[in-house]
Design a protein around this motif. Sequence first.
Motif, mmCIF file in Angstrom:
data_model
loop_
_atom_site.group_PDB
_atom_site.id
_atom_site.type_symbol
_atom_site.label_atom_id
_atom_site.label_comp_id
_atom_site.label_asym_id
_atom_site.label_seq_id
_atom_site.Cartn_x
_atom_site.Cartn_y
_atom_site.Cartn_z
ATOM 1 N N MET A 7 87.690 45.321 41.290
ATOM 2 C CA MET A 7 86.344 45.101 41.796
ATOM 3 C C MET A 7 86.176 43.615 42.151
ATOM 4 O O MET A 7 86.662 42.753 41.435
ATOM 5 N N THR A 8 85.471 43.353 43.236
ATOM 6 C CA THR A 8 85.242 41.979 43.673
ATOM 7 C C THR A 8 84.383 41.230 42.661
ATOM 8 O O THR A 8 83.402 41.764 42.140
ATOM 9 N N GLU A 9 84.764 39.998 42.375
ATOM 10 C CA GLU A 9 84.006 39.189 41.430
ATOM 11 C C GLU A 9 82.589 38.954 41.937
ATOM 12 O O GLU A 9 82.377 38.663 43.116
ATOM 13 N N TRP A 10 81.614 39.077 41.024
ATOM 14 C CA TRP A 10 80.212 38.876 41.414
ATOM 15 C C TRP A 10 79.923 37.373 41.487
ATOM 16 O O TRP A 10 80.165 36.631 40.528
ATOM 17 N N THR A 11 79.408 36.925 42.635
ATOM 18 C CA THR A 11 79.037 35.522 42.828
ATOM 19 C C THR A 11 77.625 35.448 43.381
ATOM 20 O O THR A 11 77.038 36.463 43.782
ATOM 21 N N ALA A 12 77.093 34.231 43.459
ATOM 22 C CA ALA A 12 75.737 34.041 43.974
ATOM 23 C C ALA A 12 75.613 34.439 45.434
ATOM 24 O O ALA A 12 74.494 34.685 45.916
ATOM 25 N N ASP A 13 76.719 34.523 46.145
ATOM 26 C CA ASP A 13 76.675 34.964 47.542
ATOM 27 C C ASP A 13 76.229 36.415 47.661
ATOM 28 O O ASP A 13 75.823 36.855 48.746
ATOM 29 N N ARG A 14 76.299 37.154 46.561
ATOM 30 C CA ARG A 14 75.922 38.570 46.592
ATOM 31 C C ARG A 14 74.447 38.797 46.251
ATOM 32 O O ARG A 14 73.989 39.940 46.197
ATOM 33 N N ILE A 15 73.695 37.722 46.015
ATOM 34 C CA ILE A 15 72.258 37.862 45.783
ATOM 35 C C ILE A 15 71.603 38.380 47.056
ATOM 36 O O ILE A 15 71.769 37.786 48.131
ATOM 37 N N PRO A 16 70.869 39.469 47.000
ATOM 38 C CA PRO A 16 70.219 39.981 48.204
ATOM 39 C C PRO A 16 69.045 39.101 48.623
ATOM 40 O O PRO A 16 68.598 38.231 47.873
ATOM 41 N N ASP A 17 68.552 39.338 49.816
ATOM 42 C CA ASP A 17 67.421 38.585 50.346
ATOM 43 C C ASP A 17 66.227 38.671 49.390
ATOM 44 O O ASP A 17 65.848 39.760 48.956
ATOM 45 N N GLN A 18 65.647 37.518 49.050
ATOM 46 C CA GLN A 18 64.532 37.463 48.098
ATOM 47 C C GLN A 18 63.196 37.125 48.764
ATOM 48 O O GLN A 18 62.215 36.869 48.067
ATOM 49 N N HIS A 19 63.154 37.097 50.083
ATOM 50 C CA HIS A 19 61.899 36.792 50.772
ATOM 51 C C HIS A 19 60.827 37.800 50.367
ATOM 52 O O HIS A 19 61.095 39.003 50.247
ATOM 53 N N GLY A 20 59.621 37.301 50.143
ATOM 54 C CA GLY A 20 58.513 38.152 49.741
ATOM 55 C C GLY A 20 58.425 38.388 48.251
ATOM 56 O O GLY A 20 57.504 39.071 47.778
ATOM 57 N N ARG A 21 59.368 37.831 47.488
ATOM 58 C CA ARG A 21 59.377 38.016 46.041
ATOM 59 C C ARG A 21 58.953 36.726 45.338
ATOM 60 O O ARG A 21 59.270 35.620 45.792
ATOM 61 N N THR A 22 58.240 36.870 44.233
ATOM 62 C CA THR A 22 57.810 35.728 43.423
ATOM 63 C C THR A 22 58.500 35.792 42.068
ATOM 64 O O THR A 22 58.494 36.830 41.407
ATOM 65 N N ALA A 23 59.094 34.668 41.685
ATOM 66 C CA ALA A 23 59.844 34.605 40.430
ATOM 67 C C ALA A 23 59.342 33.458 39.575
ATOM 68 O O ALA A 23 59.026 32.380 40.088
ATOM 69 N N VAL A 24 59.274 33.670 38.265
ATOM 70 C CA VAL A 24 59.003 32.616 37.293
ATOM 71 C C VAL A 24 60.290 32.377 36.515
ATOM 72 O O VAL A 24 60.884 33.319 35.988
ATOM 73 N N VAL A 25 60.724 31.118 36.474
ATOM 74 C CA VAL A 25 61.903 30.749 35.689
ATOM 75 C C VAL A 25 61.475 29.707 34.667
ATOM 76 O O VAL A 25 61.022 28.616 35.032
ATOM 77 N N THR A 26 61.578 30.032 33.389
ATOM 78 C CA THR A 26 61.199 29.057 32.360
ATOM 79 C C THR A 26 62.352 28.080 32.139
ATOM 80 O O THR A 26 63.525 28.438 32.278
#
Length: 301
Positions: free
Chosen positions: A1-20
Motif C-alpha cells: 500500500m502507498t505510504e500516506w502523506t500530506a499530499d493525500r489530504i483532500p480539498d478542505q475548502h469550505g471546511r472550518t477547523a479548530v487546532v489547539t
Amino acid sequence: MTEWTADRIPDQHGRTAVVTGANSGLGLVTATALARHGAHVVLAVRNTAAGRQAARRIGGNVEVRELDLASLASVRAFAATLTVDHPVLDLLVNNAGAVLLGPRRTSPDGFELHLATNLLGHFALTGLLLGNLAAARAARVVSLSSVTHRNAHLDFADLMGERGYRAAAAYGRSKLATTIFGVALDRRLRAAGSPVLSTLAHPGITRTNLTPRAWENRGRRGRVIAWLGLLATQSVERGALPQLRAATDPGVRGGQFFGPSRLFQTWGPVTEVRCSREAADPAVGRRLWTAAQELTGVSYL
C-alpha cells in the motif's frame, strides 16, 4: 500500500477547523497543512502573540483565538464566542498538551496540570462545541494520544496524583486518560446516532516532542525506548501525519487510531494502531467520563 502523506489530504475548502496548540510543533504543522488545502483554520493558542506569528507563517485563511486549556474559564470563554462566530464546525483537533518536569503543579481550577491540560480542558471544549460539530456534514474530533499511554494506569482514587507524584508518570496517565476519552467519545457518538466521528492519533517521537522524558523512570524497557527514541526521532512534519490522516482521510472510521509503524511505534509510515487494554475497556471509559463531567461541570452524550 502507498505510504500516506500530506499530499493525500483532500480539498478542505469550505471546511472550518479548530487546532489547539497550533502556534508550534505538531499543531503548527497540522494547521499549516489544513490551511494549505483550503480550510479556514482557527489557531487556538494560549500565547496569542506566538499565534499571530504562526498565522503569518501559515498564510491563507486563518485566525487566532486565545485558549488556555488548563483553565476551564478560558475554555468556556473560547467556546462561547466560537459557537456564535462559527455555527458549523467541521474539525476539532485536540492537539495541545503539557509535558512538565519537576514538582507537581496545579491548574487555576486546582487540578494536576497534566490532567487539566491534556484531558479535562479538551473534554470540556469538545462538549461545548459538539453542537457546532453536529451541524456539519461529516465532522471529526481528533484526540492526540502518546506511546506512553500503554505503560500507564489510572488510579481513580488519586486522579490528581497527590500521592507519590512523578512528572513522567503523570504525563503518561494524562495521555492514557486522553486515549480513553477518544475511545469513549466514539462509543457515545455512535450510540447517540451522531454524524460526528471521534478518531485518535499519536506522533511517535518527534524532534519537537518531549516524549522521551516521559519514559524516564519507567523501568528498563522505558529507558531503552527513551534512548532508542532519541536516535530514531522523526521530523515534526512526519510526526503530524497520523493526526492529519485521522482528521482528513475520507476512509477513516470512528474509533480508528493512527500512529507510526516502526520501533515501538516511535517513527515510520502511518498505520492503524491499537490502544492499550485499559484504554479500550468500556467500564473504564464510563468511569472516566463520569469523573470528567463532575470535574469540569460539562455534561454531554
